[in-house]
Design a protein around this motif. Sequence first.
Motif, PDB file in Angstrom:
ATOM      1  N   PRO A   5     -95.199 -20.336  24.826  1.00 60.84           N
ATOM      2  CA  PRO A   5     -95.868 -21.419  24.785  1.00 60.84           C
ATOM      3  C   PRO A   5     -95.719 -22.225  26.298  1.00 60.84           C
ATOM      4  O   PRO A   5     -96.423 -22.835  26.703  1.00 60.84           O
ATOM      5  N   LYS A   6     -94.531 -22.260  26.711  1.00 60.30           N
ATOM      6  CA  LYS A   6     -94.175 -22.653  28.136  1.00 60.30           C
ATOM      7  C   LYS A   6     -94.916 -22.026  29.051  1.00 60.30           C
ATOM      8  O   LYS A   6     -95.572 -22.741  30.003  1.00 60.30           O
ATOM      9  N   ASP A   7     -95.263 -20.825  28.917  1.00 64.14           N
ATOM     10  CA  ASP A   7     -96.061 -19.784  30.077  1.00 64.14           C
ATOM     11  C   ASP A   7     -97.627 -20.584  29.954  1.00 64.14           C
ATOM     12  O   ASP A   7     -98.212 -21.120  30.792  1.00 64.14           O
ATOM     13  N   PHE A   8     -98.071 -20.896  28.533  1.00 55.72           N
ATOM     14  CA  PHE A   8     -99.344 -21.539  28.229  1.00 55.72           C
ATOM     15  C   PHE A   8     -99.531 -22.768  28.903  1.00 55.72           C
ATOM     16  O   PHE A   8    -100.567 -23.182  29.598  1.00 55.72           O
ATOM     17  N   ARG A   9     -98.465 -23.774  28.772  1.00 52.71           N
ATOM     18  CA  ARG A   9     -98.568 -25.106  29.470  1.00 52.71           C
ATOM     19  C   ARG A   9     -98.492 -24.930  30.885  1.00 52.71           C
ATOM     20  O   ARG A   9     -99.083 -25.907  31.432  1.00 52.71           O
ATOM     21  N   GLU A  10     -97.845 -24.085  31.432  1.00 53.61           N
ATOM     22  CA  GLU A  10     -98.016 -23.991  33.013  1.00 53.61           C
ATOM     23  C   GLU A  10     -99.250 -23.254  33.414  1.00 53.61           C
ATOM     24  O   GLU A  10    -100.003 -23.850  34.459  1.00 53.61           O
ATOM     25  N   PHE A  11     -99.917 -22.637  32.543  1.00 53.74           N
ATOM     26  CA  PHE A  11    -101.276 -22.233  32.879  1.00 53.74           C
ATOM     27  C   PHE A  11    -102.144 -23.496  32.903  1.00 53.74           C
ATOM     28  O   PHE A  11    -103.101 -23.647  33.662  1.00 53.74           O
ATOM     29  N   ALA A  12    -101.965 -24.260  31.784  1.00 53.78           N
ATOM     30  CA  ALA A  12    -102.926 -25.506  31.622  1.00 53.78           C
ATOM     31  C   ALA A  12    -102.838 -26.484  33.134  1.00 53.78           C
ATOM     32  O   ALA A  12    -103.698 -26.928  33.379  1.00 53.78           O
ATOM     33  N   TRP A  38    -105.782 -23.687  26.832  1.00 51.51           N
ATOM     34  CA  TRP A  38    -104.345 -23.215  26.977  1.00 51.51           C
ATOM     35  C   TRP A  38    -103.107 -24.077  26.236  1.00 51.51           C
ATOM     36  O   TRP A  38    -102.385 -23.599  25.697  1.00 51.51           O
ATOM     37  N   VAL A  39    -103.577 -25.409  26.395  1.00 50.09           N
ATOM     38  CA  VAL A  39    -102.564 -26.304  25.388  1.00 50.09           C
ATOM     39  C   VAL A  39    -102.701 -25.988  23.802  1.00 50.09           C
ATOM     40  O   VAL A  39    -101.637 -25.904  23.293  1.00 50.09           O
ATOM     41  N   GLN A  40    -103.861 -25.944  23.506  1.00 45.36           N
ATOM     42  CA  GLN A  40    -104.280 -25.526  22.121  1.00 45.36           C
ATOM     43  C   GLN A  40    -103.524 -23.896  21.574  1.00 45.36           C
ATOM     44  O   GLN A  40    -102.981 -24.042  20.759  1.00 45.36           O
ATOM     45  N   ALA A  41    -103.629 -23.136  22.788  1.00 50.12           N
ATOM     46  CA  ALA A  41    -102.993 -21.948  22.422  1.00 50.12           C
ATOM     47  C   ALA A  41    -101.421 -22.064  22.218  1.00 50.12           C
ATOM     48  O   ALA A  41    -100.719 -21.152  21.518  1.00 50.12           O
ATOM     49  N   ALA A  42    -100.679 -22.752  23.285  1.00 48.53           N
ATOM     50  CA  ALA A  42     -99.397 -23.069  22.941  1.00 48.53           C
ATOM     51  C   ALA A  42     -98.947 -23.686  21.800  1.00 48.53           C
ATOM     52  O   ALA A  42     -98.054 -23.320  21.126  1.00 48.53           O
ATOM     53  N   LEU A  43     -99.865 -24.650  21.254  1.00 50.12           N
ATOM     54  CA  LEU A  43     -99.520 -25.178  20.007  1.00 50.12           C
ATOM     55  C   LEU A  43     -99.624 -24.325  18.824  1.00 50.12           C
ATOM     56  O   LEU A  43     -99.039 -24.291  17.836  1.00 50.12           O
ATOM     57  N   GLU A  44    -100.809 -23.535  18.839  1.00 50.43           N
ATOM     58  CA  GLU A  44    -100.790 -22.609  17.787  1.00 50.43           C
ATOM     59  C   GLU A  44     -99.852 -21.586  17.727  1.00 50.43           C
ATOM     60  O   GLU A  44     -99.375 -21.104  16.688  1.00 50.43           O
ATOM     61  N   VAL A  49     -95.085 -19.509  14.823  1.00 58.68           N
ATOM     62  CA  VAL A  49     -93.358 -19.251  15.088  1.00 58.68           C
ATOM     63  C   VAL A  49     -92.804 -20.066  13.869  1.00 58.68           C
ATOM     64  O   VAL A  49     -91.945 -19.399  13.437  1.00 58.68           O
ATOM     65  N   ILE A  50     -92.965 -21.125  13.807  1.00 55.19           N
ATOM     66  CA  ILE A  50     -92.391 -22.259  12.805  1.00 55.19           C
ATOM     67  C   ILE A  50     -92.852 -21.914  11.645  1.00 55.19           C
ATOM     68  O   ILE A  50     -91.882 -21.623  10.734  1.00 55.19           O
ATOM     69  N   GLY A  51     -94.063 -21.471  11.370  1.00 59.33           N
ATOM     70  CA  GLY A  51     -94.671 -20.984  10.102  1.00 59.33           C
ATOM     71  C   GLY A  51     -94.062 -19.666   9.486  1.00 59.33           C
ATOM     72  O   GLY A  51     -93.515 -19.645   8.465  1.00 59.33           O
ATOM     73  N   ALA A  52     -93.877 -18.980  10.594  1.00 54.59           N
ATOM     74  CA  ALA A  52     -93.153 -17.873  10.207  1.00 54.59           C
ATOM     75  C   ALA A  52     -91.633 -17.895   9.715  1.00 54.59           C
ATOM     76  O   ALA A  52     -90.941 -16.853   8.859  1.00 54.59           O
ATOM     77  N   ALA A  53     -91.135 -18.847  10.386  1.00 50.92           N
ATOM     78  CA  ALA A  53     -89.558 -18.844  10.116  1.00 50.92           C
ATOM     79  C   ALA A  53     -89.445 -19.793   8.943  1.00 50.92           C
ATOM     80  O   ALA A  53     -88.417 -19.647   8.381  1.00 50.92           O
ATOM     81  N   THR A  54     -90.148 -20.850   8.614  1.00 49.20           N
ATOM     82  CA  THR A  54     -89.918 -21.517   7.593  1.00 49.20           C
ATOM     83  C   THR A  54     -89.859 -20.964   6.022  1.00 49.20           C
ATOM     84  O   THR A  54     -89.148 -21.165   5.261  1.00 49.20           O
ATOM     85  N   PRO A  55     -90.836 -19.868   5.714  1.00 53.10           N
ATOM     86  CA  PRO A  55     -90.533 -19.423   4.395  1.00 53.10           C
ATOM     87  C   PRO A  55     -89.077 -18.606   4.075  1.00 53.10           C
ATOM     88  O   PRO A  55     -88.402 -18.683   3.288  1.00 53.10           O
TER      89      PRO A  55
END
Length: 65
Positions: A5-12, A38-44, A49-55
């Motif tokens: 996500p950091k990379d995607f924000r740098e691209f943005a 790019w920002v939307q991709a970072a958020l997704e 990642v959060i969704g995969a860890a939550t269960p």
Amino acid sequence: MAASPKDFREFAQECLRWAGETKSDRHRQVLLEMARTWVQAALELERSVIGAATPLLSSKSRPPK
């Protein structure tokens, strides 16, 4: 190595910088849309990642049935 996500924000940020430098309204619009994408991709990516860890966390914290 996979982009983060950091990379995607740098691209943005790059797109925003270029949008501020261009003299073409059309190029500016395209670059602003690219930055938004790019920002939307970072958020997704963060959500996935959060969704995969939550269960995993919630299943360990539940008592067995």
